[in-house]
Write a protein that holds these residues in place. Sequence first.
Motif, PDB file in Angstrom:
ATOM      1  N   HIS A   1      14.001 -18.451 -28.011  1.00 18.85           N
ATOM      2  CA  HIS A   1      13.109 -17.301 -27.844  1.00 18.85           C
ATOM      3  C   HIS A   1      12.330 -17.020 -29.134  1.00 18.85           C
ATOM      4  N   ALA A   2      12.996 -17.133 -30.284  1.00 15.33           N
ATOM      5  CA  ALA A   2      12.373 -16.807 -31.575  1.00 15.33           C
ATOM      6  C   ALA A   2      11.609 -17.978 -32.189  1.00 15.33           C
ATOM      7  N   ASN A   3      11.669 -19.130 -31.541  1.00 17.91           N
ATOM      8  CA  ASN A   3      11.065 -20.345 -32.108  1.00 17.91           C
ATOM      9  C   ASN A   3      11.675 -20.711 -33.451  1.00 17.91           C
ATOM     10  N   TRP A   4      12.979 -20.437 -33.603  1.00 12.95           N
ATOM     11  CA  TRP A   4      13.662 -20.855 -34.818  1.00 12.95           C
ATOM     12  C   TRP A   4      13.958 -22.337 -34.706  1.00 12.95           C
ATOM     13  N   ARG A   5      13.547 -23.094 -35.674  1.00 15.81           N
ATOM     14  CA  ARG A   5      13.841 -24.520 -35.722  1.00 15.81           C
ATOM     15  C   ARG A   5      15.232 -24.687 -36.324  1.00 15.81           C
TER      16      ARG A   5
ATOM     17  N   VAL B   1      16.248  -5.681 -24.628  1.00 18.18           N
ATOM     18  CA  VAL B   1      15.129  -6.465 -24.107  1.00 18.18           C
ATOM     19  C   VAL B   1      14.151  -5.547 -23.397  1.00 18.18           C
ATOM     20  N   ASP B   2      12.860  -5.801 -23.624  1.00 19.49           N
ATOM     21  CA  ASP B   2      11.802  -5.124 -22.883  1.00 19.49           C
ATOM     22  C   ASP B   2      10.636  -6.102 -22.791  1.00 19.49           C
ATOM     23  N   ARG B   3      10.152  -6.320 -21.616  1.00 20.00           N
ATOM     24  CA  ARG B   3       9.100  -7.311 -21.378  1.00 20.00           C
ATOM     25  C   ARG B   3       9.536  -8.643 -21.960  1.00 20.00           C
ATOM     26  N   SER B   4       8.831  -9.138 -22.966  1.00 26.03           N
ATOM     27  CA  SER B   4       9.205 -10.433 -23.531  1.00 26.03           C
ATOM     28  C   SER B   4       9.774 -10.308 -24.941  1.00 26.03           C
ATOM     29  N   SER B   5      10.183  -9.116 -25.351  1.00 24.85           N
ATOM     30  CA  SER B   5      10.716  -8.967 -26.699  1.00 24.85           C
ATOM     31  C   SER B   5      12.236  -8.793 -26.672  1.00 24.85           C
ATOM     32  N   LEU B   6      12.866  -9.339 -27.703  1.00 22.00           N
ATOM     33  CA  LEU B   6      14.308  -9.242 -27.885  1.00 22.00           C
ATOM     34  C   LEU B   6      14.555  -8.608 -29.250  1.00 22.00           C
ATOM     35  N   TRP B   7      15.396  -7.613 -29.271  1.00 22.17           N
ATOM     36  CA  TRP B   7      15.767  -6.908 -30.493  1.00 22.17           C
ATOM     37  C   TRP B   7      17.278  -6.793 -30.553  1.00 22.17           C
TER      38      TRP B   7
ATOM     39  N   ALA C   1      15.994  -1.292 -35.824  1.00 18.98           N
ATOM     40  CA  ALA C   1      16.536  -2.449 -35.120  1.00 18.98           C
ATOM     41  C   ALA C   1      15.949  -3.714 -35.749  1.00 18.98           C
ATOM     42  N   PHE C   2      16.445  -4.852 -35.301  1.00 19.79           N
ATOM     43  CA  PHE C   2      16.001  -6.149 -35.786  1.00 19.79           C
ATOM     44  C   PHE C   2      15.246  -6.875 -34.679  1.00 19.79           C
ATOM     45  N   PRO C   3      13.919  -7.061 -34.807  1.00 23.63           N
ATOM     46  CA  PRO C   3      13.217  -7.862 -33.808  1.00 23.63           C
ATOM     47  C   PRO C   3      13.567  -9.341 -33.989  1.00 23.63           C
ATOM     48  N   VAL C   4      13.760 -10.039 -32.900  1.00 21.82           N
ATOM     49  CA  VAL C   4      14.059 -11.461 -32.944  1.00 21.82           C
ATOM     50  C   VAL C   4      12.733 -12.198 -32.762  1.00 21.82           C
TER      51      VAL C   4
ATOM     52  N   GLU D   1       9.912 -15.224 -35.006  1.00 23.95           N
ATOM     53  CA  GLU D   1       9.903 -16.295 -35.996  1.00 23.95           C
ATOM     54  C   GLU D   1      10.109 -15.699 -37.381  1.00 23.95           C
ATOM     55  N   GLY D   2      10.807 -16.401 -38.222  1.00 23.92           N
ATOM     56  CA  GLY D   2      11.052 -15.918 -39.573  1.00 23.92           C
ATOM     57  C   GLY D   2      12.371 -15.178 -39.669  1.00 23.92           C
ATOM     58  N   ARG D   3      12.558 -14.525 -40.792  1.00 24.52           N
ATOM     59  CA  ARG D   3      13.826 -13.851 -41.085  1.00 24.52           C
ATOM     60  C   ARG D   3      14.019 -12.585 -40.261  1.00 24.52           C
ATOM     61  N   LEU D   4      15.279 -12.234 -40.063  1.00 22.87           N
ATOM     62  CA  LEU D   4      15.616 -10.968 -39.416  1.00 22.87           C
ATOM     63  C   LEU D   4      15.341  -9.840 -40.412  1.00 22.87           C
ATOM     64  N   GLN D   5      14.569  -8.852 -39.980  1.00 23.39           N
ATOM     65  CA  GLN D   5      14.241  -7.720 -40.840  1.00 23.39           C
ATOM     66  C   GLN D   5      14.323  -6.435 -40.039  1.00 23.39           C
ATOM     67  N   ARG D   6      14.781  -5.386 -40.690  1.00 22.13           N
ATOM     68  CA  ARG D   6      14.871  -4.082 -40.027  1.00 22.13           C
ATOM     69  C   ARG D   6      13.474  -3.496 -39.867  1.00 22.13           C
ATOM     70  N   LYS D   7      13.242  -2.962 -38.666  1.00 23.21           N
ATOM     71  CA  LYS D   7      11.972  -2.302 -38.341  1.00 23.21           C
ATOM     72  C   LYS D   7      12.292  -1.050 -37.532  1.00 23.21           C
ATOM     73  N   ALA D   8      11.276  -0.247 -37.296  1.00 20.48           N
ATOM     74  CA  ALA D   8      11.449   0.908 -36.413  1.00 20.48           C
ATOM     75  C   ALA D   8      11.803   0.398 -35.022  1.00 20.48           C
ATOM     76  N   ALA D   9      12.788   1.003 -34.406  1.00 18.13           N
ATOM     77  CA  ALA D   9      13.236   0.584 -33.069  1.00 18.13           C
ATOM     78  C   ALA D   9      12.119   0.794 -32.048  1.00 18.13           C
ATOM     79  N   PRO D  10      11.986  -0.096 -31.080  1.00 19.40           N
ATOM     80  CA  PRO D  10      10.909   0.016 -30.093  1.00 19.40           C
ATOM     81  C   PRO D  10      11.184   0.992 -28.949  1.00 19.40           C
TER      82      PRO D  10
END
Length: 174
Positions: free
Chosen positions: A25-29, A113-119, A129-132, A134-143
């Motif tokens: 989902h996050a396109n993490w390689r 989960v909401d629509r196509s986002s995973l947190w 919360a942490f959005p999932v 590409e890139g590092r996990l970072q705290r953001k305002a919850a959706p």
Amino acid sequence: MNTTTARRQSGEARALLALMEIAKHANWRLDRTGASLSPRFATHLYSDSAQLLLVPSIAELDWQLRSANAAMREARSDALIATLGPSGAELRFAIGLWTSARNMWFAPAWPWVDRSSLWFGCDDLPGEAFPVVEGRLQRKAAPWRDGADEEHGRAKASRWFERVLTGPSGINNK
């Protein structure tokens, strides 16, 4: 193979399946190079692009945090743990953020989960919360807007992971 070994291997495979779906989902390689870990961490996956260890487990979450702590120090990277509860059906998550001073843990973390986002949210982080992605996990305002929205997204995430562990997946599937 005895029943206990088969149950353990099945549980580890299911936790790995959940982590692989999150990574997809996050396109993490997932890299074979990158963090060089001791053999005792052979079941951990690594994403250099996300600087993240993915840790599948069947151990109790408290025990797994201690073990993953050592792997994080070794790899100098963050961690996402997926473990199955004693029933073998309930997924539990934890997020560990590495710093040179000490690792910070957010556990238990729960998916939203909401629509196509995973947190991933955590009761210890109200409003964040942490959005999932590409890139590092970072705290953001919850959706989520309110408690009902949070519960709806948590229920949707629960259904998504249930499908991941039993059949066709994809966040957008009902």
